[in-house]
Scaffold this active site. Structure first.
Site, PDB file in Angstrom:
ATOM      1  N   GLY A  85       0.897  -1.132   0.030  1.00  0.00           N
ATOM      2  CA  GLY A  85       0.134   0.011  -0.107  1.00  0.00           C
ATOM      3  C   GLY A  85       0.667   1.392  -0.062  1.00  0.00           C
ATOM      4  O   GLY A  85       1.997   1.426   0.409  1.00  0.00           O
TER       5      GLY A  85
ATOM      6  N   GLY B 194       0.667   5.117   1.418  1.00  0.00           N
ATOM      7  CA  GLY B 194      -0.434   6.413   2.036  1.00  0.00           C
ATOM      8  C   GLY B 194       0.203   7.582   2.227  1.00  0.00           C
ATOM      9  O   GLY B 194       1.249   7.645   1.548  1.00  0.00           O
TER      10      GLY B 194
ATOM     11  N   GLY C 262       3.620   7.284   3.650  1.00  0.00           N
ATOM     12  CA  GLY C 262       4.708   6.431   3.090  1.00  0.00           C
ATOM     13  C   GLY C 262       4.265   4.953   2.155  1.00  0.00           C
ATOM     14  O   GLY C 262       3.049   4.986   2.450  1.00  0.00           O
TER      15      GLY C 262
ATOM     16  N   VAL D  61       3.841   1.113   2.410  1.00  0.00           N
ATOM     17  CA  VAL D  61       3.562  -0.066   3.379  1.00  0.00           C
ATOM     18  C   VAL D  61       4.195  -1.407   2.686  1.00  0.00           C
ATOM     19  O   VAL D  61       3.714  -1.632   1.582  1.00  0.00           O
ATOM     20  CB  VAL D  61       2.334  -0.178   3.696  1.00  0.00           C
ATOM     21  CG1 VAL D  61       2.216  -1.078   4.921  1.00  0.00           C
ATOM     22  CG2 VAL D  61       1.658   1.155   4.272  1.00  0.00           C
TER      23      VAL D  61
ATOM     24  N   LYS E 168       5.875   0.189   7.541  1.00  0.00           N
ATOM     25  CA  LYS E 168       5.543   1.119   6.825  1.00  0.00           C
ATOM     26  C   LYS E 168       6.472   2.144   6.955  1.00  0.00           C
ATOM     27  O   LYS E 168       7.467   2.488   7.918  1.00  0.00           O
ATOM     28  CB  LYS E 168       4.357   2.112   7.611  1.00  0.00           C
ATOM     29  CG  LYS E 168       3.958   3.544   7.196  1.00  0.00           C
ATOM     30  CD  LYS E 168       2.720   4.069   7.703  1.00  0.00           C
ATOM     31  CE  LYS E 168       1.595   3.328   7.108  1.00  0.00           C
ATOM     32  NZ  LYS E 168       0.418   3.829   7.162  1.00  0.00           N
TER      33      LYS E 168
ATOM     34  N   ASP F 136      -7.678  11.757   9.729  1.00  0.00           N
ATOM     35  CA  ASP F 136      -7.659  11.375   8.499  1.00  0.00           C
ATOM     36  C   ASP F 136      -8.591   9.929   8.627  1.00  0.00           C
ATOM     37  O   ASP F 136      -7.848   8.868   8.069  1.00  0.00           O
ATOM     38  CB  ASP F 136      -6.279  10.954   8.014  1.00  0.00           C
ATOM     39  CG  ASP F 136      -6.230  10.935   6.716  1.00  0.00           C
ATOM     40  OD1 ASP F 136      -7.083  11.044   5.802  1.00  0.00           O
ATOM     41  OD2 ASP F 136      -5.201  10.584   6.064  1.00  0.00           O
TER      42      ASP F 136
END
Ligand SMILES: *[C@@H]1O[C@H](CO)[C@@H](O)[C@H](O)[C@H]1NC(C)=O
Ligand SMILES: *[C@@H]1O[C@H](CO)[C@@H](O)[C@H](O)[C@H]1NC(C)=O
Ligand SMILES: *[C@@H]1O[C@H](CO)[C@@H](O)[C@H](O)[C@H]1NC(C)=O
Ligand SMILES: *[C@@H]1O[C@H](CO)[C@@H](O)[C@H](O)[C@H]1NC(C)=O
Ligand SMILES: *[C@@H]1O[C@H](CO)[C@@H](O)[C@H](O)[C@H]1NC(C)=O
Ligand SMILES: *[C@@H]1O[C@H](CO)[C@@H](O)[C@H](O)[C@H]1NC(C)=O
Length: 781
Positions: A507, A509, A512, A514, A528, A620
């Protein structure tokens, strides 16, 4: 007969002892702490538990976590040499110290041939005779913990431990008071007071009944606690859980803990008091308590005061000045904003001016401070300054009376920062294992260096052993759930290896990339890698350790971090089912799962907002940040990161202070209004609407603030329009539901959910419910 006893005796002395019962004439000795009684299912052990250098208590603990649930001689530990617990022939069970005097006895007597001491699967240590008559049982004498099925009655009470490491009796007690109300009492060195239920409420306001005189409370194994004063609660993981314990912790809070098998740790599933600083006596007199997430509560002395006992906050602070010389015209008042002291008012006046208020204080020789409210003119003169706490939203101001000489001291107020870190605990070497390992290290050091002079080998061996020692001490602490999780520092090399050189990306985000990784203990982790760090290691660590210690079933668990040079990495538990966003788009969720996800997310956020007190705003919330575990239980991810990375940014006026993701942001961001936990509530509302309708708010990237706003509004307005629409041919809920659900859902519950989401989207933040209210509404049947 004698031979049998001798046999038993020799058995206990010379063979590794592990049995669930022992009989007349046998004993357990302190020299062999590994000889323990265990319950038939091995969950509980009873035996000598090391509480300090050569000091032992006879205790019952959870075998896996070493968490003590019961202690015989908490205030009088026995010597490690020649102390024993023996079951005498007359049926008396006694604990002797160093072969000399008796520290404790059950004072039981039985003529029957067989008397047995057995540790049951419930954790109850029972002394009974052939007729199965119970002569004595540990359940009748609790220390600080109630196990499921163990009754708290009119004759028993729980007494906290002195500190996390010192198991002797502390200052907090849970008991039925004279009005039949289950209460928490602070029974301190100088004062005592009941602080739960809130003393300013009369019992019916606190929903307690004073009429039932039976005074019984019990927790069942599913997590239902009920007391004869009508106080009940269900744990937030109600249902079959492996082990539970209700403990009056050393900090004066009662918590229900559940054992989480996968992580081998205790998690809190209920607690009596959400505001640790409101527990009486936490910092003693003349001091202030402030709650800091992650490090817990912090005590500090008031300006002009110093700590009475240099390590123990229970004794509070004493003035540095001489009270007797403080006459009327020599006092000044120092403002402590957002500080309140509870109790000990020697004068109360209303509609007073500030000067009237301070003057009345000056008239009283024992007035040490006033609490004054300009809006109402309410004036309280305080004699003892107890239960002081700092809370940014209290809006209450206290003015401390000090001798004039203090006025000249300009640094006074600056000096007055809340940063005392000691909590009155002294770390003890809890285990013999650790000492032995130190011994091995020492020995090997001598051996390798002395014999071979092979320095490299020596260093290597010692290093390995140190690592090992550290690991084992980590393991020792596992039982303490909240206080000590397995949070640790990783090296960059370790994480590089775990992720196979950062290859398996799962992922990207805001903060940064992951990666999936497998740690050396074969746990799968999500690692992460934060964007370029502009933060010092200490600062980073301070923030990370706060996040790392938040522990809730609906928050993603952080296992550790790495900060080396420019590298900043965070290690999280890996979530099998990925994010809510992925699941929504792939249509893997039925209505029940969606409802449960909304509920669990609310629970996690409520914990962040309220139970931790310090308003850890997420800022968030979006489907990408809600992850699902193997049971589709949601866990909120990425909380606290805004704090971690934006610290530099916030101080820099060139950056917008906007955070979060377009489409989910509340109006406060746009209009520069104060940011409160309600921004998360707003984002949550959007997420819920998306979950229900299957529609996505973000249809494109908008660069203007106005664009942000209209986009979130669109979904909400559409839903509202349907809800209030005139066409009543079909139910409005059917119109908005995600068509992928094919009409299979519980209308009633979905309506509740959507109505709740719309409330969360109110423009005025005060109209929005808190996360806790959301959770309560959704979880009510
Ligand atoms: C534990 O606390 C008690 C009471 O304050 C104290 O007397 C005792 O010395 C402490 N024990 C240790 C090992 O610090
Ligand atoms: C919890 O226990 C009380 C008293 O035994 C009972 O009245 C109540 O229904 C129980 N609640 C649940 C959810 O089982
Ligand atoms: C008092 O409480 C006990 C235990 O909860 C309960 O069994 C009993 O029925 C109650 N008595 C009355 C009069 O309510
Ligand atoms: C206790 O630990 C052992 C080994 O670590 C594990 O197999 C067992 O499942 C644990 N028991 C509980 C109740 O967690
Ligand atoms: C003020 O203090 C001085 C000495 O510090 C004393 O002589 C004087 O009487 C005091 N005045 C009043 C009004 O108390
Ligand atoms: C408060 O005092 C002022 C004057 O001192 C008076 O005018 C006002 O009516 C008082 N208010 C109340 C509520 O007593």
């Amino acid at each position: 007969m004698t031979t049998i006893i001798l046999l038993l005796l020799s058995f206990t002395l010379f063979a590794p002892f592990s049995s669930s019962t022992f009989s007349k004439g046998s004993s357990l000795v302190s020299e062999k702490p590994t000889y323990v009684l265990t319950s038939p299912d091995n969950v509980f052990s009873a035996g000598f538990y090391s509480v300090g250098e050569n000091a032992f208590c006879f205790a019952i603990w959870f075998s896996n976590s070493s968490t003590i649930v019961w202690v015989v001689n908490r205030d009088q530990p026995v010597n490690g040499k020649r102390s024993k617990l023996s079951l005498l022939k007359n049926g008396n069970l006694i604990l002797t110290d160093a072969g000399k005097f008796t520290v404790w006895a059950t004072n039981t007597f039985s003529l029957s041939l067989v008397v047995q001491l057995s540790l049951y699967n419930t954790g109850n240590l029972v002394l009974q005779n052939t007729e199965s008559v119970i002569l004595w049982q540990s359940f009748d004498f609790p220390t600080n913990t109630l196990l499921p099925q163990q009754l708290l009655s009119r004759n028993t009470k729980l007494v906290s431990s002195r500190s996390q490491t010192n198991h002797s009796s502390g200052f907090y007690e849970l008991f039925f008071d004279n009005n039949n109300v289950l209460s928490l009492l602070f029974n301190g060195p100088e004062v005592s007071s009941i602080y739960w239920p809130e003393p300013w409420l009369v019992s019916w306001e606190a929903r307690r009944s004073t009429y039932n005189n039976s005074r019984i409370a019990v927790l069942n194994s599913l997590g239902n606690f009920s007391s004869s004063d009508d106080f009940t609660f269900l744990s937030n993981d109600y249902g079959a859980v492996l082990h539970r314990r209700l403990t009056l912790d050393y900090d004066g809070n009662i918590r229900l803990y559940s054992w989480e098998k996968e992580r081998q740790t205790w998690v809190v599933s209920w607690q009596a008091n959400q505001k640790p600083c409101r527990i009486n006596g936490v910092c003693g007199a003349n001091s202030l308590c402030k709650y800091v997430v992650g490090s817990g509560r912090k005590c500090s002395c008031l300006p002009g005061y110093k700590m009475k006992d240099s390590v123990d906050w229970s004794y509070g602070c004493e003035p540095k000045f001489d009270l007797s010389h403080r006459n009327k015209n020599e006092s000044v008042f120092l403002l402590l904003s957002n500080v309140e002291f509870y109790g000990y008012d020697v004068g109360y006046y209303s509609n007073y001016s500030f000067d009237d208020c301070t003057n009345s204080c000056l008239q009283l020789h024992n007035c040490n401070a006033v609490q004054y409210a300009f809006e109402t003119g309410d004036c309280f003169c305080k004699s003892l300054l107890l239960n002081g706490y700092h809370s940014p939203d209290s809006g209450k101001n206290t003015y401390l009376r000090l001798p004039k000489s203090f006025e000249s001291n300009k640094n006074l107020v600056k000096e007055f920062s809340l940063d005392c870190s000691r909590d009155g605990t002294i770390q003890l070497d809890r285990t013999y294992v650790k000492n032995r390992e130190k011994g091995i290290v020492k020995f090997l050091l001598w051996f390798a260096c002395g014999v071979g002079g092979l320095e490299l080998t020596c260093i290597f061996v010692v290093w390995c052993l140190l690592i090992k020692t550290r690991k084992s001490s980590d393991a020792d602490n596992q039982g303490y759930g909240l206080a000590a999780t397995r949070f640790r520092k990783f090296t960059y090399a370790e994480l590089k290896k775990a992720t196979n050189g950062f290859t398996e990306e799962i992922g990207i985000g805001a903060w940064g990339v992951v990666y999936r990784g497998v740690l050396s203990d074969s746990r799968v982790a999500a690692i992460k890698r934060l964007n370029e760090a502009n933060q010092g290691e200490d600062e980073f660590l301070a923030e990370v350790s706060i996040i790392g210690r938040l522990n809730h079933m609906n928050l993603i668990d952080m296992w550790g971090y790495c900060a080396e040079g420019k590298h900043r990495l965070l290690v999280y538990e890996y979530m099998m089912h990925g994010s809510l966003a992925e699941n929504l788009s792939s249509n893997a969720l039925d209505w029940k799962q969606r409802f449960e996800i909304a509920l669990g997310t609310a629970k996690g956020l409520a914990y962040l907002h309220e139970e931790c007190l310090e308003w850890v705003l997420h800022c968030d919330i979006k489907p990408q940040n809600i992850l699902l575990d193997s049971n589709y239980e949601p866990k909120v991810a990425d909380f606290g990161l805004s704090k971690l990375q934006n610290r530099g940014v916030l101080n820099n006026p060139n950056f917008s202070r906007m955070r979060g993701t377009r489409g989910y942001m509340a109006l406060e961001w746009v209009f520069n209004l104060p940011i409160t936990s309600k921004v998360d509530v707003y984002s949550y509302g959007i997420v819920v609407l998306e979950m229900v309708t299957g529609k996505n708010t973000i249809m494109g990237v908008h660069t203007t603030n106005v664009g942000v706003e209209t986009k979130n509004k669109r979904l909400a307005t559409w839903v509202k329009g349907k809800k209030n629409g005139e066409i009543a041919t079909t139910s409005w809920i059917d119109d908005i539901m995600d068509p992928k659900m094919e009409g299979i859902y519980d209308k009633g519950r979905m309506e509740i959910l959507v109505e709740m989401a719309l409330q969360c989207l109110e423009e005025d933040k005060d109209e929005r419910p808190t996360m806790k209210q959301v959770f309560e509404k959704l979880s009510s049947p």
